[in-house]
Design an enzyme around this catalytic site. Structure first.
Site, PDB file in Angstrom:
ATOM      1  N   ARG A  93       3.094   6.364  -3.267  1.00  8.01           N
ATOM      2  CA  ARG A  93       3.849   7.412  -2.571  1.00  8.01           C
ATOM      3  C   ARG A  93       3.126   8.721  -2.471  1.00  8.01           C
ATOM      4  O   ARG A  93       3.467   9.566  -1.647  1.00  8.01           O
ATOM      5  CB  ARG A  93       5.204   7.622  -3.292  1.00  8.01           C
ATOM      6  CG  ARG A  93       6.071   6.387  -3.278  1.00  8.01           C
ATOM      7  CD  ARG A  93       7.036   6.367  -4.436  1.00  8.01           C
ATOM      8  NE  ARG A  93       6.332   6.126  -5.689  1.00  8.01           N
ATOM      9  CZ  ARG A  93       6.893   6.179  -6.881  1.00  8.01           C
ATOM     10  NH1 ARG A  93       8.168   6.486  -6.987  1.00  8.01           N
ATOM     11  NH2 ARG A  93       6.188   5.936  -7.974  1.00  8.01           N
TER      12      ARG A  93
ATOM     13  N   GLU B  60       1.323   6.077  10.654  1.00  4.18           N
ATOM     14  CA  GLU B  60       1.163   4.696  11.124  1.00  4.18           C
ATOM     15  C   GLU B  60       1.422   4.612  12.623  1.00  4.18           C
ATOM     16  O   GLU B  60       2.221   5.388  13.182  1.00  4.18           O
ATOM     17  CB  GLU B  60       2.157   3.796  10.358  1.00  4.18           C
ATOM     18  CG  GLU B  60       1.944   2.323  10.631  1.00  4.18           C
ATOM     19  CD  GLU B  60       2.754   1.412   9.704  1.00  4.18           C
ATOM     20  OE1 GLU B  60       3.346   1.915   8.728  1.00  4.18           O
ATOM     21  OE2 GLU B  60       2.797   0.202   9.979  1.00  4.18           O
TER      22      GLU B  60
ATOM     23  N   LEU C 177      -9.057  12.478  -4.554  1.00  2.00           N
ATOM     24  CA  LEU C 177      -9.875  11.487  -5.254  1.00  2.00           C
ATOM     25  C   LEU C 177      -9.155  10.909  -6.476  1.00  2.00           C
ATOM     26  O   LEU C 177      -9.234   9.710  -6.752  1.00  2.00           O
ATOM     27  CB  LEU C 177     -11.213  12.129  -5.651  1.00  2.00           C
ATOM     28  CG  LEU C 177     -12.225  11.221  -6.328  1.00  2.00           C
ATOM     29  CD1 LEU C 177     -12.549   9.996  -5.491  1.00  2.00           C
ATOM     30  CD2 LEU C 177     -13.514  12.001  -6.624  1.00  2.00           C
TER      31      LEU C 177
ATOM     32  N   ARG D 109      -5.153  -1.754  -7.494  1.00  2.00           N
ATOM     33  CA  ARG D 109      -5.309  -2.734  -6.408  1.00  2.00           C
ATOM     34  C   ARG D 109      -6.629  -3.494  -6.426  1.00  2.00           C
ATOM     35  O   ARG D 109      -6.810  -4.418  -5.636  1.00  2.00           O
ATOM     36  CB  ARG D 109      -5.111  -2.043  -5.059  1.00  2.00           C
ATOM     37  CG  ARG D 109      -3.736  -1.410  -4.895  1.00  2.00           C
ATOM     38  CD  ARG D 109      -2.600  -2.402  -5.109  1.00  2.00           C
ATOM     39  NE  ARG D 109      -1.295  -1.764  -4.917  1.00  2.00           N
ATOM     40  CZ  ARG D 109      -0.145  -2.400  -4.992  1.00  2.00           C
ATOM     41  NH1 ARG D 109      -0.106  -3.693  -5.283  1.00  2.00           N
ATOM     42  NH2 ARG D 109       0.997  -1.764  -4.804  1.00  2.00           N
TER      43      ARG D 109
ATOM     44  N   TRP E 236       0.842  -1.211   0.000  1.00  2.00           N
ATOM     45  CA  TRP E 236       0.000   0.000   0.000  1.00  2.00           C
ATOM     46  C   TRP E 236       0.874   1.257   0.000  1.00  2.00           C
ATOM     47  O   TRP E 236       0.632   2.212  -0.733  1.00  2.00           O
ATOM     48  CB  TRP E 236      -0.894  -0.026   1.248  1.00  2.00           C
ATOM     49  CG  TRP E 236      -2.036   0.940   1.244  1.00  2.00           C
ATOM     50  CD1 TRP E 236      -2.001   2.265   0.885  1.00  2.00           C
ATOM     51  CD2 TRP E 236      -3.394   0.667   1.612  1.00  2.00           C
ATOM     52  NE1 TRP E 236      -3.246   2.830   1.021  1.00  2.00           N
ATOM     53  CE2 TRP E 236      -4.116   1.870   1.466  1.00  2.00           C
ATOM     54  CE3 TRP E 236      -4.060  -0.471   2.075  1.00  2.00           C
ATOM     55  CZ2 TRP E 236      -5.479   1.964   1.758  1.00  2.00           C
ATOM     56  CZ3 TRP E 236      -5.409  -0.370   2.365  1.00  2.00           C
ATOM     57  CH2 TRP E 236      -6.110   0.838   2.196  1.00  2.00           C
TER      58      TRP E 236
ATOM     59  N   ARG F 268      10.619  -5.351  18.738  1.00  2.00           N
ATOM     60  CA  ARG F 268       9.742  -5.632  17.586  1.00  2.00           C
ATOM     61  C   ARG F 268      10.435  -6.384  16.441  1.00  2.00           C
ATOM     62  O   ARG F 268       9.795  -6.720  15.446  1.00  2.00           O
ATOM     63  CB  ARG F 268       9.142  -4.334  17.054  1.00  2.00           C
ATOM     64  CG  ARG F 268      10.170  -3.380  16.487  1.00  2.00           C
ATOM     65  CD  ARG F 268       9.520  -2.174  15.900  1.00  2.00           C
ATOM     66  NE  ARG F 268      10.457  -1.082  15.716  1.00  2.00           N
ATOM     67  CZ  ARG F 268      10.174   0.039  15.096  1.00  2.00           C
ATOM     68  NH1 ARG F 268       8.974   0.219  14.599  1.00  2.00           N
ATOM     69  NH2 ARG F 268      11.070   0.995  14.978  1.00  2.00           N
TER      70      ARG F 268
HETATM   71  C1  LIG Z   1       0.359  -5.949  -9.343  1.00  2.00           C
HETATM   72  C2  LIG Z   1       1.459  -5.089  -8.809  1.00  2.00           C
HETATM   73  C3  LIG Z   1       2.730  -5.615  -8.602  1.00  2.00           C
HETATM   74  C4  LIG Z   1       3.768  -4.820  -8.101  1.00  2.00           C
HETATM   75  N1  LIG Z   1       5.003  -5.360  -7.889  1.00  2.00           N
HETATM   76  C5  LIG Z   1       6.016  -4.602  -7.380  1.00  2.00           C
HETATM   77  C6  LIG Z   1       7.307  -5.132  -7.124  1.00  2.00           C
HETATM   78  O1  LIG Z   1       7.562  -6.305  -7.347  1.00  2.00           O
HETATM   79  N2  LIG Z   1       8.259  -4.314  -6.615  1.00  2.00           N
HETATM   80  C7  LIG Z   1       8.029  -2.984  -6.352  1.00  2.00           C
HETATM   81  O2  LIG Z   1       8.932  -2.277  -5.905  1.00  2.00           O
HETATM   82  N3  LIG Z   1       6.809  -2.457  -6.586  1.00  2.00           N
HETATM   83  C8  LIG Z   1       5.801  -3.218  -7.082  1.00  2.00           C
HETATM   84  N4  LIG Z   1       4.571  -2.670  -7.281  1.00  2.00           N
HETATM   85  C9  LIG Z   1       4.352  -1.269  -6.911  1.00  2.00           C
HETATM   86  C10 LIG Z   1       4.404  -0.347  -8.140  1.00  2.00           C
HETATM   87  O3  LIG Z   1       5.697  -0.353  -8.725  1.00  2.00           O
HETATM   88  C11 LIG Z   1       4.029   1.090  -7.724  1.00  2.00           C
HETATM   89  O4  LIG Z   1       5.019   1.546  -6.831  1.00  2.00           O
HETATM   90  C12 LIG Z   1       2.703   1.144  -7.019  1.00  2.00           C
HETATM   91  O5  LIG Z   1       1.720   0.465  -7.758  1.00  2.00           O
HETATM   92  C13 LIG Z   1       2.277   2.604  -6.842  1.00  2.00           C
HETATM   93  O6  LIG Z   1       1.964   3.134  -8.105  1.00  2.00           O
HETATM   94  P1  LIG Z   1       2.375   4.600  -8.501  1.00  2.00           P
HETATM   95  O7  LIG Z   1       3.852   4.763  -8.514  1.00  2.00           O
HETATM   96  O8  LIG Z   1       1.637   4.933  -9.764  1.00  2.00           O
HETATM   97  O9  LIG Z   1       1.707   5.451  -7.295  1.00  2.00           O
HETATM   98  P2  LIG Z   1       2.269   6.743  -6.556  1.00  2.00           P
HETATM   99  O10 LIG Z   1       3.555   6.459  -5.901  1.00  2.00           O
HETATM  100  O11 LIG Z   1       1.154   7.219  -5.668  1.00  2.00           O
HETATM  101  O12 LIG Z   1       2.532   7.776  -7.693  1.00  2.00           O
HETATM  102  C14 LIG Z   1       1.456   8.319  -8.474  1.00  2.00           C
HETATM  103  C15 LIG Z   1       2.033   8.880  -9.751  1.00  2.00           C
HETATM  104  O13 LIG Z   1       2.898   9.981  -9.425  1.00  2.00           O
HETATM  105  C16 LIG Z   1       4.037   9.946 -10.282  1.00  2.00           C
HETATM  106  N5  LIG Z   1       5.249   9.734  -9.471  1.00  2.00           N
HETATM  107  C17 LIG Z   1       5.311   9.414  -8.144  1.00  2.00           C
HETATM  108  N6  LIG Z   1       6.577   9.359  -7.738  1.00  2.00           N
HETATM  109  C18 LIG Z   1       7.352   9.624  -8.811  1.00  2.00           C
HETATM  110  C19 LIG Z   1       8.744   9.697  -9.016  1.00  2.00           C
HETATM  111  N7  LIG Z   1       9.628   9.487  -8.044  1.00  2.00           N
HETATM  112  N8  LIG Z   1       9.176  10.034 -10.244  1.00  2.00           N
HETATM  113  C20 LIG Z   1       8.311  10.272 -11.260  1.00  2.00           C
HETATM  114  N9  LIG Z   1       6.963  10.193 -11.150  1.00  2.00           N
HETATM  115  C21 LIG Z   1       6.493   9.887  -9.927  1.00  2.00           C
HETATM  116  C22 LIG Z   1       3.818   8.805 -11.270  1.00  2.00           C
HETATM  117  O14 LIG Z   1       3.163   9.315 -12.395  1.00  2.00           O
HETATM  118  C23 LIG Z   1       2.883   7.877 -10.521  1.00  2.00           C
HETATM  119  O15 LIG Z   1       2.096   7.040 -11.347  1.00  2.00           O
HETATM  120  C24 LIG Z   1       3.525  -3.451  -7.798  1.00  2.00           C
HETATM  121  C25 LIG Z   1       2.249  -2.927  -8.006  1.00  2.00           C
HETATM  122  C26 LIG Z   1       1.219  -3.720  -8.491  1.00  2.00           C
HETATM  123  C27 LIG Z   1      -0.152  -3.118  -8.681  1.00  2.00           C
END
Ligand SMILES: Cc1cc2nc3c(=O)[nH]c(=O)nc-3n(C[C@H](O)[C@H](O)[C@H](O)COP(=O)(O)OP(=O)(O)OC[C@H]3O[C@@H](n4cnc5c(N)ncnc54)[C@H](O)[C@@H]3O)c2cc1C
Length: 248
Positions: free
Chosen positions: A97, A103, A199, A209, A93, A182
């Site tokens: 980021r 937490e 949202l 998810r 979760w 812990r």
């Molecule tokens: C089925 C599944 C399997 C996964 N397996 C793995 C795994 O094996 N290992 C692993 O580490 N993760 C894994 N993940 C996590 C995945 O890599 C993403 O970190 C997670 O889904 C959060 O997505 P997000 O980065 O779009 O979301 P957020 O972190 O909320 O970011 C939202 C959006 O903001 C932008 N953003 C955020 N941070 C940055 C940045 N630093 N630079 C540029 N743009 C940014 C991007 O456009 C991003 O889509 C998995 C996820 C899923 C759903």
């Protein structure tokens, strides 16, 4: 609203926002209309205001369906929830980021005695499914899943949890600081957090998810989040469901 998830988890609604300046009730006595602010944000470009859903449902759909360049108004609404889930679910979760988290501290407060113990039938079904996939990938080479072994593994997990808990409690008893005691906690141990996001962000979380590819446990929590989003953002929810289903 507190929705129970897995054996000791839950998702509880804390607050939602996005009513803008119109402050309309969704249903009488059932909170504000948290989506008016989305329309007001979109109309900032022309200094217009909310005109009622009969007319503005269409604008909302246009904003939603042109997500690449018109999705920022969905950042004008959002919500906070409280979640109790196994640490392994939090590991996944908190990869989202752009949500904000607070937490429970295991440094300052002893951890509650809650561990995730999966049900025997679902564990067996999942093991069978995983094995079928592996067998297919390995060119049909058959291996047989042994039910008594799965049951025995679960029993050992339960004993392992009891040992982890007793070692943790023993550490606390002899004066080991909570922050160090812990180290005995497995990722099946429950933790609690508050998560806040706008949202747009919640919908991105749900897209990833609720998907079948997401791990079963986090999907159960996403289903609960979906129920809360549906209740507080019903117009956007309808658009989300249509779009989510069309991608399947
Ligand atoms: C089925 C599944 C399997 C996964 N397996 C793995 C795994 O094996 N290992 C692993 O580490 N993760 C894994 N993940 C996590 C995945 O890599 C993403 O970190 C997670 O889904 C959060 O997505 P997000 O980065 O779009 O979301 P957020 O972190 O909320 O970011 C939202 C959006 O903001 C932008 N953003 C955020 N941070 C940055 C940045 N630093 N630079 C540029 N743009 C940014 C991007 O456009 C991003 O889509 C998995 C996820 C899923 C759903």
């Amino acid at each position: 609203v507190k929705i129970r998830v897995l054996d000791h988890g839950y998702v509880e609604f804390v607050e939602a926002w996005g009513h803008g300046s119109a402050m309309l009730a969704i249903n009488e006595g059932d909170g504000w209309d948290n989506e008016v602010g989305i329309i007001e944000a979109a109309r900032q470009s022309t200094q217009g205001s909310f005109r009622g859903w009969k007319e503005d449902e269409k604008l909302l759909a246009t904003l939603f369906n042109h997500q690449s360049n018109q999705s920022t108004p969905f950042e004008a609404a959002g919500m906070t929830i409280e979640v109790q889930a196994p640490i392994m679910v939090f590991r996944e979760w908190q990869r989202h980021r752009t949500q904000s988290y607070n937490e429970a501290s295991a440094r300052y407060k002893a951890l509650p005695d809650f561990y995730y113990w999966p049900e025997a039938i679902s564990t067996f079904e999942r093991a069978k499914e995983a094995q079928n996939t592996t067998n297919k990938q390995a060119g049909g080479e058959a291996t047989v899943l042994n039910a008594p072994e799965v049951v025995s593994w679960l029993k050992q997990v339960s004993e392992f949890y009891q040992f982890a808990e007793s070692l943790y409690q023993y550490g606390l008893k002899i004066g080991i600081p909570k922050e160090l005691a812990r180290i005995t906690m497995p990722v099946g141990h429950y933790s609690r957090m508050r998560a806040t996001a706008n949202l747009r962000n919640w919908l991105a979380f749900l897209t990833l998810r609720l998907d079948e590819k997401a791990q079963w446990e986090i999907r159960q929590f996403a289903e609960a989040v979906a129920q809360i989003v549906q209740h507080h953002f019903p117009h956007t929810w309808k658009l989300f469901v249509a779009s989510f289903n069309s991608r399947r």
